[in-house]
Design a protein around this motif. Structure first.
Motif, PDB file in Angstrom:
ATOM      1  N   GLY A  68       0.841  -1.191   0.000  1.00  0.00           N
ATOM      2  CA  GLY A  68       0.000   0.000   0.000  1.00  0.00           C
ATOM      3  C   GLY A  68       0.874   1.239   0.000  1.00  0.00           C
ATOM      4  N   THR A  69       0.261   2.365   0.310  1.00  0.00           N
ATOM      5  CA  THR A  69       1.043   3.600   0.381  1.00  0.00           C
ATOM      6  C   THR A  69       2.035   3.460   1.533  1.00  0.00           C
ATOM      7  N   PRO A  70       3.124   4.255   1.519  1.00  0.00           N
ATOM      8  CA  PRO A  70       4.081   4.181   2.620  1.00  0.00           C
ATOM      9  C   PRO A  70       3.421   4.295   3.985  1.00  0.00           C
ATOM     10  N   THR A  71       2.427   5.164   4.104  1.00  0.00           N
ATOM     11  CA  THR A  71       1.765   5.345   5.405  1.00  0.00           C
ATOM     12  C   THR A  71       1.076   4.063   5.858  1.00  0.00           C
ATOM     13  N   VAL A  72       0.369   3.444   4.920  1.00  0.00           N
ATOM     14  CA  VAL A  72      -0.359   2.218   5.247  1.00  0.00           C
ATOM     15  C   VAL A  72       0.617   1.120   5.638  1.00  0.00           C
ATOM     16  N   VAL A  73       1.689   0.983   4.836  1.00  0.00           N
ATOM     17  CA  VAL A  73       2.629  -0.117   5.072  1.00  0.00           C
ATOM     18  C   VAL A  73       3.396   0.076   6.375  1.00  0.00           C
ATOM     19  N   GLN A  74       3.813   1.301   6.637  1.00  0.00           N
ATOM     20  CA  GLN A  74       4.634   1.480   7.839  1.00  0.00           C
ATOM     21  C   GLN A  74       3.837   1.259   9.119  1.00  0.00           C
ATOM     22  N   SER A  75       2.511   1.330   9.033  1.00  0.00           N
ATOM     23  CA  SER A  75       1.740   1.064  10.247  1.00  0.00           C
ATOM     24  C   SER A  75       1.164  -0.357  10.265  1.00  0.00           C
ATOM     25  N   ALA A  76       1.445  -1.132   9.216  1.00  0.00           N
ATOM     26  CA  ALA A  76       0.927  -2.508   9.186  1.00  0.00           C
ATOM     27  C   ALA A  76       1.700  -3.378  10.172  1.00  0.00           C
ATOM     28  N   PRO A  77       0.999  -4.178  10.959  1.00  0.00           N
ATOM     29  CA  PRO A  77       1.688  -5.030  11.936  1.00  0.00           C
ATOM     30  C   PRO A  77       2.696  -5.974  11.284  1.00  0.00           C
ATOM     31  N   GLU A  78       2.386  -6.449  10.054  1.00  0.00           N
ATOM     32  CA  GLU A  78       3.302  -7.377   9.376  1.00  0.00           C
ATOM     33  C   GLU A  78       4.626  -6.689   9.070  1.00  0.00           C
ATOM     34  N   TYR A  79       4.532  -5.425   8.662  1.00  0.00           N
ATOM     35  CA  TYR A  79       5.735  -4.655   8.344  1.00  0.00           C
ATOM     36  C   TYR A  79       6.539  -4.402   9.614  1.00  0.00           C
ATOM     37  N   ARG A  80       5.834  -4.027  10.668  1.00  0.00           N
ATOM     38  CA  ARG A  80       6.515  -3.719  11.930  1.00  0.00           C
ATOM     39  C   ARG A  80       7.170  -4.957  12.529  1.00  0.00           C
ATOM     40  N   ALA A  81       6.526  -6.096  12.307  1.00  0.00           N
ATOM     41  CA  ALA A  81       7.114  -7.340  12.815  1.00  0.00           C
ATOM     42  C   ALA A  81       8.452  -7.600  12.117  1.00  0.00           C
ATOM     43  N   LEU A  82       8.550  -7.216  10.850  1.00  0.00           N
ATOM     44  CA  LEU A  82       9.784  -7.450  10.100  1.00  0.00           C
ATOM     45  C   LEU A  82      10.822  -6.363  10.332  1.00  0.00           C
ATOM     46  N   PHE A  83      10.368  -5.115  10.396  1.00  0.00           N
ATOM     47  CA  PHE A  83      11.327  -4.004  10.409  1.00  0.00           C
ATOM     48  C   PHE A  83      11.318  -3.188  11.690  1.00  0.00           C
ATOM     49  N   GLY A  84      10.403  -3.510  12.600  1.00  0.00           N
ATOM     50  CA  GLY A  84      10.367  -2.766  13.856  1.00  0.00           C
ATOM     51  C   GLY A  84       9.850  -1.365  13.653  1.00  0.00           C
ATOM     52  N   HIS A  85      10.123  -0.532  14.627  1.00  0.00           N
ATOM     53  CA  HIS A  85       9.552   0.818  14.628  1.00  0.00           C
ATOM     54  C   HIS A  85      10.597   1.869  14.286  1.00  0.00           C
ATOM     55  N   GLY A  86      11.798   1.396  13.968  1.00  0.00           N
ATOM     56  CA  GLY A  86      12.934   2.305  13.848  1.00  0.00           C
ATOM     57  C   GLY A  86      12.786   3.390  12.807  1.00  0.00           C
ATOM     58  N   THR A  87      11.980   3.157  11.779  1.00  0.00           N
ATOM     59  CA  THR A  87      11.911   4.141  10.703  1.00  0.00           C
ATOM     60  C   THR A  87      10.784   5.141  10.914  1.00  0.00           C
ATOM     61  N   HIS A  88      10.090   5.010  12.030  1.00  0.00           N
ATOM     62  CA  HIS A  88       8.879   5.813  12.194  1.00  0.00           C
ATOM     63  C   HIS A  88       9.143   7.315  12.054  1.00  0.00           C
ATOM     64  N   GLY A  89      10.134   7.800  12.804  1.00  0.00           N
ATOM     65  CA  GLY A  89      10.427   9.227  12.766  1.00  0.00           C
ATOM     66  C   GLY A  89      10.834   9.678  11.381  1.00  0.00           C
ATOM     67  N   ALA A  90      11.690   8.865  10.763  1.00  0.00           N
ATOM     68  CA  ALA A  90      12.158   9.211   9.426  1.00  0.00           C
ATOM     69  C   ALA A  90      10.985   9.265   8.454  1.00  0.00           C
ATOM     70  N   LEU A  91      10.046   8.359   8.639  1.00  0.00           N
ATOM     71  CA  LEU A  91       8.893   8.332   7.744  1.00  0.00           C
ATOM     72  C   LEU A  91       8.098   9.615   7.847  1.00  0.00           C
ATOM     73  N   ALA A  92       7.874  10.031   9.086  1.00  0.00           N
ATOM     74  CA  ALA A  92       7.093  11.250   9.284  1.00  0.00           C
ATOM     75  C   ALA A  92       7.774  12.413   8.572  1.00  0.00           C
ATOM     76  N   LEU A  93       9.082  12.363   8.550  1.00  0.00           N
ATOM     77  CA  LEU A  93       9.844  13.437   7.953  1.00  0.00           C
ATOM     78  C   LEU A  93       9.811  13.405   6.428  1.00  0.00           C
ATOM     79  N   TYR A  94       9.935  12.214   5.881  1.00  0.00           N
ATOM     80  CA  TYR A  94      10.147  12.097   4.442  1.00  0.00           C
ATOM     81  C   TYR A  94       8.888  11.795   3.642  1.00  0.00           C
ATOM     82  N   GLN A  95       7.995  11.051   4.279  1.00  0.00           N
ATOM     83  CA  GLN A  95       6.898  10.495   3.506  1.00  0.00           C
ATOM     84  C   GLN A  95       6.015  11.607   2.933  1.00  0.00           C
ATOM     85  N   HIS A  96       5.572  11.436   1.726  1.00  0.00           N
ATOM     86  CA  HIS A  96       4.609  12.365   1.173  1.00  0.00           C
ATOM     87  C   HIS A  96       3.676  11.620   0.242  1.00  0.00           C
TER      88      HIS A  96
END
Ligand SMILES: Nc1ncnc2c1ncn2[C@@H]1O[C@H](COP(=O)(O)OP(=O)(O)OP(=O)(O)O)[C@@H](O)[C@H]1O
Length: 249
Positions: free
Chosen positions: A201-229
């Motif tokens: 899905g869109t970056p926003t949808v994927v970064q909040s998906a539990p499946e994604y977080r299970a694989l990549f954790g929460h580490g990119t959250h801040g960066a996402l807020a900064l970069y995602q558009h």
């Protein structure tokens, strides 16, 4: 119609199922990024889309006559082999000088034409690979970890260039990347692969998906807020993403 659509792709190597019922497609003008852990089947899926690996099951449908450009992860050029950028860009097909000049300008490699390939920096080398792929005027550009080995500003600048070229040409882009936060900024759609499609899905949808977080954790959250558009919306006044700017440097 999608530029390319893979349906129910199954690939196994020696009994190990590497791709297990994978669906993926790229629409014209869309940047789709494939993320996933090491060994999750990303490169295999790229090879299936390129037609290099034949799936055990499933189909790949392309628009008739699809022009496809490919930027590999890396290309080794022997240091003892003299090869200028111009010469490299003429392989395997020679193009008109004006065409080469236009693509060189678009790829940010102007002035490097007479340089030896082995004398280029990592970022310059990747731009030359991009230029070579663009010479075929692709409708779909496929890139397998194109910024491996580049530093963070090099990565960001490469992805910005890619987005700029997409905007100018309207080509679709399918790429594999590990550079999660930069990728999220440059993608319309993210597909998270772990042998099967975990989420997409869109970056926003994927970064909040539990499946994604299970694989990549929460580490990119801040960066996402900064970069995602989101390309469907106006950008915030304080969130300039450099549209129309010069990011070739
Ligand atoms: N030609 C091959 N023969 C046998 N096994 C293979 C072959 N190509 C890939 N594999 C195996 O398939 C699995 C998926 O590999 P693939 O290169 O597609 O993963 P990937 O997600 O691109 O990994 P990475 O992020 O490390 O590049 C790995 O376990 C790999 O060892």
């Amino acid at each position: 119609m999608s530029l390319i659509a893979a349906r129910d792709i199954h690939v196994s190597y020696g009994g190990a199922l590497v791709l297990d019922g994978v669906d993926v497609e790229v629409e014209p003008g869309e940047i789709v990024t494939l993320v996933g852990p090491n060994g999750s089947g990303k490169s295999t899926l790229v090879k299936v889309l390129l037609g290099v690996v034949r799936p055990d099951r499933g189909t790949v449908t392309r628009v008739p006559g699809l022009r496809l450009g490919y930027v590999p992860q890396k290309l080794h050029i022997d240091a003892s082999l003299p090869m200028t950028v111009t010469r490299f860009l003429s392989l395997p097909t020679r193009h008109a000088p004006a065409e080469v000049a236009a693509v060189a300008a678009r790829s940010g490699i102007e002035g490097l034409e007479q340089r030896q390939m082995t004398a280029l920096s990592g970022g310059q080398f990747q731009r030359v690979l991009l230029a070579r792929a663009l010479l075929t005027d692709p409708q779909l550009l496929v890139l397998d970890e194109p910024t491996q080995g580049l530093d963070q500003p090099g990565e960001a600048s490469f992805y910005e260039l890619l987005e700029q070229v997409r905007r100018e040409t309207g080509m679709g882009v399918f790429m594999v990347s590990h550079d999660l936060h930069v990728v999220m900024s440059a993608s319309d759609r993210v597909v998270c692969l772990n042998h099967h499609v975990c989420c997409s899905g869109t970056p926003t949808v994927v970064q909040s998906a539990p499946e994604y977080r299970a694989l990549f954790g929460h580490g990119t959250h801040g960066a996402l807020a900064l970069y995602q558009h989101d390309h469907d919306h106006e950008h915030d006044h304080d969130h300039s993403h450099g549209h129309g700017g010069d990011h070739a440097g």
